[in-house]
Design a protein around this motif. Sequence first.
Motif, PDB file in Angstrom:
ATOM      1  N   ARG A 123       0.832  -1.206   0.000  1.00 50.84           N
ATOM      2  CA  ARG A 123       0.000   0.000   0.000  1.00 50.84           C
ATOM      3  C   ARG A 123       0.869   1.261   0.000  1.00 50.84           C
ATOM      4  N   GLN A 124       1.934   1.232   0.849  1.00 46.66           N
ATOM      5  CA  GLN A 124       2.831   2.389   0.903  1.00 46.66           C
ATOM      6  C   GLN A 124       3.538   2.599  -0.428  1.00 46.66           C
ATOM      7  N   GLU A 125       3.970   1.473  -1.055  1.00 44.95           N
ATOM      8  CA  GLU A 125       4.623   1.604  -2.361  1.00 44.95           C
ATOM      9  C   GLU A 125       3.663   2.177  -3.402  1.00 44.95           C
ATOM     10  N   ALA A 126       2.386   1.704  -3.345  1.00 48.43           N
ATOM     11  CA  ALA A 126       1.408   2.228  -4.293  1.00 48.43           C
ATOM     12  C   ALA A 126       1.179   3.723  -4.062  1.00 48.43           C
ATOM     13  N   GLU A 127       1.073   4.110  -2.768  1.00 48.06           N
ATOM     14  CA  GLU A 127       0.907   5.537  -2.470  1.00 48.06           C
ATOM     15  C   GLU A 127       2.112   6.331  -2.925  1.00 48.06           C
ATOM     16  N   ALA A 128       3.334   5.771  -2.680  1.00 46.34           N
ATOM     17  CA  ALA A 128       4.543   6.480  -3.112  1.00 46.34           C
ATOM     18  C   ALA A 128       4.576   6.626  -4.631  1.00 46.34           C
ATOM     19  N   GLN A 129       4.190   5.548  -5.351  1.00 49.32           N
ATOM     20  CA  GLN A 129       4.163   5.630  -6.808  1.00 49.32           C
ATOM     21  C   GLN A 129       3.142   6.667  -7.281  1.00 49.32           C
ATOM     22  N   ALA A 130       1.956   6.678  -6.618  1.00 49.20           N
ATOM     23  CA  ALA A 130       0.950   7.663  -7.001  1.00 49.20           C
ATOM     24  C   ALA A 130       1.440   9.086  -6.724  1.00 49.20           C
ATOM     25  N   ALA A 131       2.085   9.259  -5.541  1.00 55.82           N
ATOM     26  CA  ALA A 131       2.632  10.583  -5.226  1.00 55.82           C
ATOM     27  C   ALA A 131       3.708  10.990  -6.222  1.00 55.82           C
ATOM     28  N   ALA A 132       4.577  10.001  -6.590  1.00 54.97           N
ATOM     29  CA  ALA A 132       5.620  10.311  -7.570  1.00 54.97           C
ATOM     30  C   ALA A 132       5.007  10.679  -8.929  1.00 54.97           C
ATOM     31  N   LYS A 133       3.932   9.952  -9.303  1.00 55.47           N
ATOM     32  CA  LYS A 133       3.258  10.266 -10.566  1.00 55.47           C
ATOM     33  C   LYS A 133       2.664  11.665 -10.528  1.00 55.47           C
ATOM     34  N   ARG A 134       1.996  11.992  -9.372  1.00 54.38           N
ATOM     35  CA  ARG A 134       1.438  13.339  -9.257  1.00 54.38           C
ATOM     36  C   ARG A 134       2.523  14.392  -9.309  1.00 54.38           C
ATOM     37  N   GLN A 135       3.664  14.101  -8.642  1.00 56.83           N
ATOM     38  CA  GLN A 135       4.774  15.058  -8.662  1.00 56.83           C
ATOM     39  C   GLN A 135       5.309  15.239 -10.077  1.00 56.83           C
ATOM     40  N   ARG A 136       5.433  14.104 -10.817  1.00 52.88           N
ATOM     41  CA  ARG A 136       5.905  14.216 -12.201  1.00 52.88           C
ATOM     42  C   ARG A 136       4.945  15.045 -13.049  1.00 52.88           C
ATOM     43  N   GLU A 137       3.641  14.801 -12.837  1.00 56.24           N
ATOM     44  CA  GLU A 137       2.663  15.586 -13.591  1.00 56.24           C
ATOM     45  C   GLU A 137       2.764  17.072 -13.243  1.00 56.24           C
ATOM     46  N   GLN A 138       2.918  17.375 -11.929  1.00 52.05           N
ATOM     47  CA  GLN A 138       3.067  18.768 -11.535  1.00 52.05           C
ATOM     48  C   GLN A 138       4.327  19.381 -12.124  1.00 52.05           C
ATOM     49  N   ASP A 139       5.450  18.593 -12.089  1.00 50.91           N
ATOM     50  CA  ASP A 139       6.700  19.095 -12.670  1.00 50.91           C
ATOM     51  C   ASP A 139       6.546  19.355 -14.168  1.00 50.91           C
ATOM     52  N   ALA A 140       5.860  18.414 -14.860  1.00 49.46           N
ATOM     53  CA  ALA A 140       5.653  18.594 -16.302  1.00 49.46           C
ATOM     54  C   ALA A 140       4.799  19.836 -16.576  1.00 49.46           C
ATOM     55  N   LYS A 141       3.759  20.035 -15.742  1.00 48.80           N
ATOM     56  CA  LYS A 141       2.918  21.209 -15.927  1.00 48.80           C
ATOM     57  C   LYS A 141       3.709  22.493 -15.674  1.00 48.80           C
ATOM     58  N   ALA A 142       4.529  22.468 -14.588  1.00 51.82           N
ATOM     59  CA  ALA A 142       5.347  23.656 -14.288  1.00 51.82           C
ATOM     60  C   ALA A 142       6.338  23.924 -15.420  1.00 51.82           C
ATOM     61  N   ALA A 143       6.949  22.831 -15.944  1.00 51.99           N
ATOM     62  CA  ALA A 143       7.891  23.014 -17.059  1.00 51.99           C
ATOM     63  C   ALA A 143       7.180  23.582 -18.284  1.00 51.99           C
ATOM     64  N   ALA A 144       5.957  23.077 -18.544  1.00 50.29           N
ATOM     65  CA  ALA A 144       5.197  23.598 -19.690  1.00 50.29           C
ATOM     66  C   ALA A 144       4.856  25.078 -19.480  1.00 50.29           C
ATOM     67  N   ASP A 145       4.462  25.434 -18.233  1.00 55.11           N
ATOM     68  CA  ASP A 145       4.164  26.847 -17.963  1.00 55.11           C
ATOM     69  C   ASP A 145       5.396  27.721 -18.157  1.00 55.11           C
ATOM     70  N   GLN A 146       6.562  27.225 -17.645  1.00 58.82           N
ATOM     71  CA  GLN A 146       7.794  28.000 -17.830  1.00 58.82           C
ATOM     72  C   GLN A 146       8.156  28.125 -19.300  1.00 58.82           C
ATOM     73  N   LYS A 147       7.994  27.029 -20.056  1.00 59.24           N
ATOM     74  CA  LYS A 147       8.294  27.081 -21.480  1.00 59.24           C
ATOM     75  C   LYS A 147       7.384  28.069 -22.189  1.00 59.24           C
ATOM     76  N   ARG A 148       6.066  28.044 -21.843  1.00 63.48           N
ATOM     77  CA  ARG A 148       5.122  28.974 -22.466  1.00 63.48           C
ATOM     78  C   ARG A 148       5.476  30.418 -22.117  1.00 63.48           C
ATOM     79  N   GLN A 149       5.868  30.634 -20.847  1.00 60.57           N
ATOM     80  CA  GLN A 149       6.257  31.989 -20.448  1.00 60.57           C
ATOM     81  C   GLN A 149       7.502  32.444 -21.190  1.00 60.57           C
ATOM     82  N   ARG A 150       8.505  31.530 -21.325  1.00 61.17           N
ATOM     83  CA  ARG A 150       9.709  31.914 -22.079  1.00 61.17           C
ATOM     84  C   ARG A 150       9.389  32.213 -23.538  1.00 61.17           C
TER      85      ARG A 150
END
Length: 507
Positions: free
Chosen positions: A241-268
């Motif tokens: 369960r903890q591994e699944a939660e960690a994987q889900a958290a990592a996936k959410r973090q990756r999605e947030q990082d990708a969104k932030a990178a896309a926002d930075q790219k759009r701003q640049r």
Amino acid sequence: MKGFAVALLGLWLVPWVALAQQPADLNTITAISVNGGTVEITGSKKADFNSFTMTDPPRLVIDVSGAVFQGVAEEQPVGNGTITGIRTATYGTESASIARILIGYEREVETDIQASGTKLVVKVLGGGGAPVVAQVTPSAGQGTAQQGTAAANTQPGSNAQDAARAAASDRESQEKAAKAAADAARAEREAQEKAAAEAAARAKADVDAEKKRQEEAQAAAKRQDEERRASEQAAAEERKRQEAEAQAAAKRQREQDAKAAADQKRQREEEARAAAQAAAEEKRAQAKAAAEERRAQAQAAADARMAAAKTAEEKKRAAADAAAERKRQQEEDRRAAAQARREEQQSAREAAAEEKRERAAEARERRQQAVAARESRTSASQGSAAAEPREHGGGAVSSRRKTMTQIGFQQRPDSSRVFVRTNDPVRYTVSGSGNQVVLELENTRVVESNNTLPLDTHFFPSAVSRVEAFAGAGQTVRVVIQLKQGVRYETRQDGGLITLDFPRPGR
């Protein structure tokens, strides 16, 4: 009785689990020695044990937890008057092994068990108790015969009749004694058979009780194994369960990082488009100014040629006063025309540059107004926070107009620095309100358009979010510093360098 006790001991104590190769963490019992009424049990570490006594025959049972035997005989006969013998056995699971030592005694005794390091010392208190003394009681027939013989011996010289009567009496007494001895032997056999039956029943009860205890121990061990397996399964499920939660958290973090990178790219990209548009506008303005300058130069040249032609015509019509005077006058006219052309060209260039500066000033004024509007909105959203006092600096400086040559941002070990360079020391004013600090440079201009491009610093671990310079109305340059949060700052001026140091957030 001693043989009977040893037989009962052998019948009662049967090893249940054969000794296999033992784990290294078990207590290994390597020796059991006997010295009189003292038994010494030697192991590889301090013993964890329980003990209890049994009767008929008397014996002491010691169970050592987490222990096994190595090089110790299963049966050790003693027979020293106090101890009859010693038996050993191992039972339980491999991970919960129990080593049992059974000490048989000749009689009921009181014992004392002491742990000394890795040894157990079992002593008999009171010197081992009173010794057992066998008593022999003569049978009735034997007593009568002896009495008769004694009586006969006490009557020497009796006559034959008395001797016959005495002999008959002796025979009768012997017959009675033989019958009594037979009855006594039969009673003794019956008592022994009864005692043996009772001992066998007690031994069977002891075996049944021991078997029941073994079954209970096995059931307890089984329950422990089941509980351990259930605990391990629960732990495994929890880990999953903890591994699944960690994987889900990592996936959410990756999605947030990708969104932030896309926002930075759009701003640049937006900033790049704005910079390209500004560069194109500046290029068009420069091309227009150059075209106007070329037209002005052509017009000036045409005017000069017309004036030269007119002067030459007038000189031709005029009387020839002197050839040298005409030649001198013509040379002066040519020099005047050249000077006029140069002055006109210089005037055209200055006019074009002034027009360019005016357009740039208008553009910066528009940006400054937009920033001021944003600042007003920010100040309104943050409430009625009181403005910080204004700070002045620069002292006595020359009245010559200064030029801002560089604006920049620098990360330091414990602070962030915004710095401005000018070609000469300038007077300046620093004021702050809410999350904004404004540095105003008096009698200063911005020549390079790159120095008016905004510096985006929000992604640094700094209190500074954005830095932008504006050429204000008149002869003032405003440097607006946007903050992520209101912090204290320190201002210094060293010649033509002005620095504002902001502490890192959280310091």
